[in-house]
Design a protein around this motif. Sequence first.
Motif, PDB file in Angstrom:
ATOM      1  N   HIS A 118     -51.942  -5.819 -51.193  1.00 28.93           N
ATOM      2  CA  HIS A 118     -52.535  -6.873 -52.008  1.00 28.93           C
ATOM      3  C   HIS A 118     -53.505  -7.718 -51.181  1.00 28.93           C
ATOM      4  O   HIS A 118     -54.612  -8.049 -51.630  1.00 28.93           O
ATOM      5  N   SER A 171     -41.702  -3.814 -50.107  1.00 29.52           N
ATOM      6  CA  SER A 171     -42.259  -5.106 -50.517  1.00 29.52           C
ATOM      7  C   SER A 171     -43.290  -5.597 -49.509  1.00 29.52           C
ATOM      8  O   SER A 171     -44.322  -6.176 -49.871  1.00 29.52           O
ATOM      9  N   SER A 187     -47.520  -5.637 -58.670  1.00 27.64           N
ATOM     10  CA  SER A 187     -46.840  -6.269 -57.533  1.00 27.64           C
ATOM     11  C   SER A 187     -45.687  -7.135 -58.005  1.00 27.64           C
ATOM     12  O   SER A 187     -44.592  -7.115 -57.421  1.00 27.64           O
ATOM     13  N   THR A 193     -46.304   2.439 -49.901  1.00 25.46           N
ATOM     14  CA  THR A 193     -45.367   1.849 -50.860  1.00 25.46           C
ATOM     15  C   THR A 193     -44.874   2.886 -51.859  1.00 25.46           C
ATOM     16  O   THR A 193     -43.677   2.941 -52.183  1.00 25.46           O
ATOM     17  N   LEU A 209     -46.478  -3.428 -49.843  1.00 28.43           N
ATOM     18  CA  LEU A 209     -47.227  -3.785 -51.048  1.00 28.43           C
ATOM     19  C   LEU A 209     -47.933  -5.123 -50.869  1.00 28.43           C
ATOM     20  O   LEU A 209     -49.058  -5.311 -51.363  1.00 28.43           O
ATOM     21  N   HIS A 210     -47.297  -6.052 -50.170  1.00 23.46           N
ATOM     22  CA  HIS A 210     -47.955  -7.335 -49.890  1.00 23.46           C
ATOM     23  C   HIS A 210     -49.212  -7.126 -49.043  1.00 23.46           C
ATOM     24  O   HIS A 210     -50.264  -7.711 -49.330  1.00 23.46           O
ATOM     25  N   GLN A 258     -51.930  -7.168 -59.567  1.00 24.32           N
ATOM     26  CA  GLN A 258     -50.972  -8.264 -59.432  1.00 24.32           C
ATOM     27  C   GLN A 258     -49.743  -8.029 -60.298  1.00 24.32           C
ATOM     28  O   GLN A 258     -48.606  -8.272 -59.863  1.00 24.32           O
ATOM     29  N   TRP A 276     -42.794  -4.882 -58.997  1.00 18.24           N
ATOM     30  CA  TRP A 276     -42.143  -4.225 -57.860  1.00 18.24           C
ATOM     31  C   TRP A 276     -41.297  -5.213 -57.060  1.00 18.24           C
ATOM     32  O   TRP A 276     -40.175  -4.902 -56.652  1.00 18.24           O
ATOM     33  N   HIS A 277     -41.817  -6.407 -56.834  1.00 13.75           N
ATOM     34  CA  HIS A 277     -41.047  -7.409 -56.098  1.00 13.75           C
ATOM     35  C   HIS A 277     -39.809  -7.825 -56.897  1.00 13.75           C
ATOM     36  O   HIS A 277     -38.746  -8.077 -56.314  1.00 13.75           O
TER      37      HIS A 277
END
Length: 291
Positions: free
Chosen positions: A176, A169, A271, A194, A172-173, A268, A274-275
């Motif tokens: 982004h 996480s 994301s 990721t 991936l952040h 997005q 995934w989150h």
Amino acid sequence: MSTHQHYYVPAQSGWPIVGAIGLFLMAFGAGHFIAELETHASPIGLIALGAGFLTILYLMYGWFKTVINESNQGLYSPQMDRSFRQGMSWFIFSEVMFFGAFFGALFFIRMFSVPWLGGEYHSTATHEVLWPNFEAIWPLTTTPKGDTTQAMPWHGLPLYNTIILLISSVTLHFAHVSLEKGKRGALKVWLSLTILLGLGFLYLQVHEYIHAYTELGLTLESGVYGNTFFMLTGFHGLHVTIGTIFLITLFIRILKGHFKPDNHFAFQAGSWYWHFVDVVWLCLFIFVYVL
């Protein structure tokens, strides 16, 4: 005089039918595969399950390709972008309800069914009739047939997988953030990390299942504990698989130069998904493994 934004209406598509066929094959195959584990019959269920999974992969490839081409042709307007956001939000909400049903079943079993079978709630007579020697403990390591199993401990592979998903996480952040700042190199590095973490999670989960079946005696036939354990962790593993495919698709698009700092909803959406999968695993780790 007011003006209206152009709203693209796609042509009729056969992809929903393909998806329905794939999901039917997976459901049919999964049910028959479980039955075949007990009867040792011909592997029709496993074949149907594999065919359904391949059909879903084909669906994702074809449908993603169609949407990507439409986006690159400039057919989508800001209003269409809002529709995509609303659609993804409702999809994740439906997934929350999906897992909520399984967690609800787990909580009902632990909070009501197990104490009831143990003689609480003025059910002593019923307890003596249904399961005289029943011990109201969780996890239930003894089945009604008298078979025993071992509970999966929270340390070891489950803990490693928890750490892996938490790190994923974070990576991936950062990916982004790199995309929003136009740092394509950092974006590729963080997103590739990721993806590798997602693949690592799946690899360790396969080893966890092998350990459960071969060393702990924990199977789908291990009573309600085995059922809830494999249903929750198995469906979560399926979602991690889908999420990893989603991220790989995004990575390929990034290599082709897709996405801009101010226009990247597909990234997005990946994301968000995934989150969400990570949050579900945290709940799983706490309520299935630890408590």
